[in-house]
Design a protein around this motif. Structure first.
Motif, PDB file in Angstrom:
ATOM      1  N   ILE A  37       0.828  -1.204   0.000  1.00  0.00           N
ATOM      2  CA  ILE A  37       0.000   0.000   0.000  1.00  0.00           C
ATOM      3  C   ILE A  37       0.865   1.259   0.000  1.00  0.00           C
ATOM      4  O   ILE A  37       0.574   2.231  -0.712  1.00  0.00           O
ATOM      5  CB  ILE A  37      -0.964  -0.026   1.204  1.00  0.00           C
ATOM      6  CG1 ILE A  37      -1.960  -1.185   1.030  1.00  0.00           C
ATOM      7  CG2 ILE A  37      -1.709   1.300   1.331  1.00  0.00           C
ATOM      8  CD1 ILE A  37      -2.744  -1.521   2.274  1.00  0.00           C
ATOM      9  N   THR A  38       1.955   1.230   0.770  1.00  0.00           N
ATOM     10  CA  THR A  38       2.833   2.396   0.812  1.00  0.00           C
ATOM     11  C   THR A  38       3.418   2.689  -0.565  1.00  0.00           C
ATOM     12  O   THR A  38       3.430   3.840  -1.025  1.00  0.00           O
ATOM     13  CB  THR A  38       3.966   2.175   1.828  1.00  0.00           C
ATOM     14  OG1 THR A  38       3.389   1.954   3.122  1.00  0.00           O
ATOM     15  CG2 THR A  38       4.889   3.380   1.894  1.00  0.00           C
ATOM     16  N   GLU A  64       0.547   4.049  -2.860  1.00  0.00           N
ATOM     17  CA  GLU A  64       0.124   5.400  -2.488  1.00  0.00           C
ATOM     18  C   GLU A  64       1.180   6.436  -2.877  1.00  0.00           C
ATOM     19  O   GLU A  64       0.846   7.519  -3.379  1.00  0.00           O
ATOM     20  CB  GLU A  64      -0.155   5.465  -0.988  1.00  0.00           C
ATOM     21  CG  GLU A  64      -1.443   4.767  -0.579  1.00  0.00           C
ATOM     22  CD  GLU A  64      -1.748   4.886   0.896  1.00  0.00           C
ATOM     23  OE1 GLU A  64      -2.934   4.809   1.253  1.00  0.00           O
ATOM     24  OE2 GLU A  64      -0.796   5.051   1.707  1.00  0.00           O
ATOM     25  N   GLU A  65       2.444   6.108  -2.641  1.00  0.00           N
ATOM     26  CA  GLU A  65       3.514   7.046  -2.977  1.00  0.00           C
ATOM     27  C   GLU A  65       3.652   7.219  -4.489  1.00  0.00           C
ATOM     28  O   GLU A  65       3.905   8.323  -4.981  1.00  0.00           O
ATOM     29  CB  GLU A  65       4.836   6.568  -2.377  1.00  0.00           C
ATOM     30  CG  GLU A  65       4.915   6.710  -0.865  1.00  0.00           C
ATOM     31  CD  GLU A  65       4.837   8.165  -0.417  1.00  0.00           C
ATOM     32  OE1 GLU A  65       5.467   9.030  -1.067  1.00  0.00           O
ATOM     33  OE2 GLU A  65       4.140   8.434   0.573  1.00  0.00           O
ATOM     34  N   LYS A  98       0.806   9.378  -5.961  1.00  0.00           N
ATOM     35  CA  LYS A  98       1.052  10.777  -5.582  1.00  0.00           C
ATOM     36  C   LYS A  98       2.022  11.441  -6.542  1.00  0.00           C
ATOM     37  O   LYS A  98       1.981  12.645  -6.765  1.00  0.00           O
ATOM     38  CB  LYS A  98       1.672  10.825  -4.175  1.00  0.00           C
ATOM     39  CG  LYS A  98       0.701  10.984  -3.037  1.00  0.00           C
ATOM     40  CD  LYS A  98       1.507  11.332  -1.799  1.00  0.00           C
ATOM     41  CE  LYS A  98       1.229  10.337  -0.707  1.00  0.00           C
ATOM     42  NZ  LYS A  98       2.049  10.603   0.490  1.00  0.00           N
ATOM     43  N   ARG A 157      -6.212  10.962  -4.353  1.00  0.00           N
ATOM     44  CA  ARG A 157      -4.912  10.732  -3.701  1.00  0.00           C
ATOM     45  C   ARG A 157      -3.755  10.913  -4.689  1.00  0.00           C
ATOM     46  O   ARG A 157      -2.597  10.728  -4.321  1.00  0.00           O
ATOM     47  CB  ARG A 157      -4.856   9.324  -3.117  1.00  0.00           C
ATOM     48  CG  ARG A 157      -6.015   8.959  -2.186  1.00  0.00           C
ATOM     49  CD  ARG A 157      -5.697   7.652  -1.456  1.00  0.00           C
ATOM     50  NE  ARG A 157      -6.896   6.894  -1.145  1.00  0.00           N
ATOM     51  CZ  ARG A 157      -6.908   5.735  -0.509  1.00  0.00           C
ATOM     52  NH1 ARG A 157      -5.755   5.192  -0.141  1.00  0.00           N
ATOM     53  NH2 ARG A 157      -8.035   5.095  -0.263  1.00  0.00           N
ATOM     54  N   CYS A 158      -4.067  11.251  -5.927  1.00  0.00           N
ATOM     55  CA  CYS A 158      -3.049  11.278  -6.988  1.00  0.00           C
ATOM     56  C   CYS A 158      -2.424  12.660  -7.145  1.00  0.00           C
ATOM     57  O   CYS A 158      -2.967  13.670  -6.702  1.00  0.00           O
ATOM     58  CB  CYS A 158      -3.681  10.899  -8.326  1.00  0.00           C
ATOM     59  SG  CYS A 158      -4.360   9.248  -8.378  1.00  0.00           S
ATOM     60  N   ALA A 172     -10.319   7.162  -5.516  1.00  0.00           N
ATOM     61  CA  ALA A 172      -8.888   7.166  -5.160  1.00  0.00           C
ATOM     62  C   ALA A 172      -8.097   8.159  -5.997  1.00  0.00           C
ATOM     63  O   ALA A 172      -6.959   8.480  -5.656  1.00  0.00           O
ATOM     64  CB  ALA A 172      -8.303   5.760  -5.318  1.00  0.00           C
ATOM     65  N   LEU A 220      -7.842   1.688  -2.918  1.00  0.00           N
ATOM     66  CA  LEU A 220      -7.110   2.241  -4.063  1.00  0.00           C
ATOM     67  C   LEU A 220      -7.705   1.823  -5.405  1.00  0.00           C
ATOM     68  O   LEU A 220      -7.357   2.393  -6.435  1.00  0.00           O
ATOM     69  CB  LEU A 220      -5.642   1.817  -3.993  1.00  0.00           C
ATOM     70  CG  LEU A 220      -4.839   2.423  -2.838  1.00  0.00           C
ATOM     71  CD1 LEU A 220      -3.466   1.764  -2.732  1.00  0.00           C
ATOM     72  CD2 LEU A 220      -4.692   3.923  -3.008  1.00  0.00           C
TER      73      LEU A 220
END
Length: 632
Positions: free
Chosen positions: A465-466, A469-470, A473, A501-502, A498, A493
């Motif tokens: 997930i990290t 997510e990174e 971004k 979160r981008c 979602a 996600l």
């Protein structure tokens, strides 16, 4: 059990606390019982392939034995062990594919195994140069294509047919380096021969032979498994589903399907829809029958039927611990041998179905393509009749589930891209050009395939997930398969929302194309879909895939299949990042070959990095270098 490993996931924390109250053993208890794991094994320098051993050589020169009894040094031992993992992984994916092809051979208009994507059947048949592919009777063509596919496992001459999907520049690399895979069984057999005592003792030779074997998985077994499953069961399209343990329903008969082979699961889903079975469930006091998926069988079923995903690899015990599962039905791969004993703590029946994965402790019911629906009916009936045996005092289902979007096959991604094609520029429909356009325009910075398992050496799902997510971004679109896909689903996600979160560029792409920033592409064999779409992008631009700002990532891998996958992804020109370091560090020479030297002749390499944030930083450096080289 370790708080460090559990603190990321409150569902897991609650489930494992219940396991302790119920006196149920889990993987975390068994991991703790292992204490310190073997340092020689971790370094890859333990050899047990002949009865003169086992031999352990020192991973530190000058300290301890430097050679085994036969004289094999650390380079040879590490390379042989690594190669054997490739062979094991290739055999698993490819034998899965063989079962799919056998099911196609048994397909008929009247039987349970049918052709559901006739257009794809005819397209693949034409790709494989079958005469009159557009006019032959459907099932005659299916049987001819399946016979041809079976030859890909054992043909005496030639290479894998799907290799022609790659751009010529990549095919030239394979020809030059002699890593174009021949028949799948030939590659596995000859690699195992090379690792036999008294055979190969040159670590680079072993690596190259292992690479070719892995390639027979990605461009052979896995690609056959994916494409032929689509023909048989339907090419996935975008659909809504739901994930996490909250999909288990306290008022329904719950059947957990777990493993990798869709043949069994498709029949179980069909049997569960039988009105007689539904009425029987109601007669037993349930409101109906609820099929939930686990691991890659879950991925196969959710993307074709919307079947809800109960969880990924590390949650297989947690499903049983809810106390609400009537039957766990398994086929092959990634199934804990501990499950039958755990099931006895509750009322759950554990049913293994494959002679290749027979697990003692409860019931074995052989599944075959000839009797598939009859087998499934028996399984579903057994589960339904077990419903009254449920102990209400032991039922505790976490009230957590996440809506998700799944089913982004290559064809479905192209369908979405078609919606933004500029017809005024005479762009063609049905291509990946809009995707390459946004990469070359700098709107998004690249793409990442995030795949693989869970591993108790890491906080489960945290690295998956990290990393995702990174990356989103930083305007990197992600495609996911396997347990990584299910981690993304649980984290929300795989939703259109979602996009918030981008980074700005990826947000714009998601809005215009109407897709999540992380796309669910299926099960672990469906990494072949990722290969296909990357090569389509490279072909559009007339370049080697190695030049694209694209990476493969396995943040929490654990299985031999993952080693095979990593080999064929690197062999396909894609740098591959591993969050769990493979057992190779006992040979600095072999480690350097993987992480540096193979770049010179394959055009890609492995990167080992445990820290997911540091990994993402390295990925971005990698992508920026490729973008600069392309003039982006």
């Amino acid at each position: 059990m370790s708080n460090e490993i559990l603190n990321y996931d409150k569902v897991a924390e609650a489930s494992l606390a219940k396991a302790q109250r119920d006196g149920a053993e889990t993987m975390w208890d068994r991991r703790a019982a292992q204490k310190t794991q073997c340092g020689f094994g971790e370094a890859g320098v333990c050899c047990r392939i002949c009865a003169m051993g086992p031999c352990r050589v020192s991973p530190v020169p000058g300290k301890g034995a430097e050679r085994g009894i036969c004289g094999a040094n650390a380079d040879t031992i590490v390379a042989r062990n690594f190669a054997r993992m490739v062979a094991g992984g290739t055999s698993a994916h490819s034998d899965h594919a063989r079962d799919i092809v056998h099911a196609m051979h048994h397909s008929s208009a009247e039987g349970p195994f049918k052709i559901r994507d006739e257009a794809k059947l005819r397209r693949i048949a034409a790709e494989w140069e079958i005469a009159d592919a557009d006019t032959k009777e459907t099932y005659a063509l299916a049987h001819e294509l399946s016979a041809m596919a079976l030859e890909e496992f054992g043909k005496p001459f030639g290479t894998q047919r799907f290799l022609k999907r790659a751009p010529q520049a990549r095919q030239d690399v394979w020809a030059r380096e002699d890593i174009a895979p021949r028949a799948i069984d030939m590659e596995v057999t000859t690699l195992m021969h090379s690792t036999h005592m008294g055979c190969a003792a040159d670590y680079e030779s072993l690596f190259r032979r292992g690479m070719r074997t892995g390639m027979s998985d990605g461009w052979g077994g896995s690609m056959i498994g994916t494409e032929f499953s689509d023909i048989m069961y339907g090419t996935p399209t975008a659909r809504a589903s739901s994930s996490n343990l909250g999909v288990i329903d306290a008022e329904m008969v719950n059947i957990l399907i777990h493993g990798h082979d869709p043949n069994l699961a498709e029949m179980v889903v069909l049997a569960a829809q039988n009105p007689e079975m539904v009425e029987l469930a109601k007669a037993k006091g349930a409101k109906g029958i609820n099929i939930v998926g686990m691991c890659c069988t879950g991925n196969e079923m959710t993307m074709r039927h919307g079947i809800k995903i109960a969880g990924n690899f590390y949650q297989q015990e947690m499903c049983i611990i809810t106390g609400a599962i009537e039957a766990v039905v398994v086929d092959v791969q990634c199934i804990f041998p501990a499950l039958p004993e755990l099931a006895k703590t509750y009322h759950t029946r554990f049913i293994s179905t494959s002679e290749k994965a027979k697990i003692s402790g409860d019931l074995f019911l052989k599944f075959s393509e000839e009797t598939g629906l009859d087998n499934a009916n028996e399984i579903v009936k057994l589960a339904v009749e077990n419903f009254p045996n449920r102990d209400a005092a032991k039922v505790e289902i976490p009230d957590i589930k996440q809506d998700t979007m799944v089913g982004y096959s290559v064809e479905e991604i192209i369908n979405h891209l078609d919606a933004v094609v500029n017809s005024q520029l005479e762009d063609k429909l049905g291509t990946v050009k809009p995707l390459t356009d946004v990469i070359y325009a700098g709107v998004i910075r690249g793409a990442a395939g995030v795949v693989g398992c869970n591993n108790p050496k890491q906080q489960h799902d945290y690295a998956h997930i990290t990393v995702m997510e990174e990356l989103i971004k930083r305007d990197v679109i992600c495609v996911v398969t396997g347990c990584a896909a299910q981690a993304a689903a649980k984290a929300g996600l795989l939703t259109l929302e979602a996009k918030e979160r981008c980074g700005r560029g990826l947000l714009e792409v998601c809005e215009r194309v109407n897709i999540p920033p992380v796309l669910h592409m299926g099960s672990c064999v469906d990494i072949s879909r990722i290969l296909h779409i990357v090569n389509l992008c490279a072909d559009v631009r007339g370049i080697d895939p190695a030049l694209l700002p694209v990476v493969g990532i396995a943040p929490e891998w654990m299985s031999e299949k993952a080693v095979s996958i990593a080999n064929y992804v690197v062999g396909s020109g894609i740098n591959t990042y591993l969050g769990v370091i493979p057992q190779v560090l006992g040979s600095p020479n072999f480690t350097k070959l993987l992480t540096e030297d193979c770049q010179e002749f394959i055009g890609a390499h492995f990167v080992f990095e445990k820290d997911p944030i540091v990994m993402v930083d390295k990925i971005m450096e990698d992508m920026e270098a490729k973008r600069t080289a392309l003039g982006i």
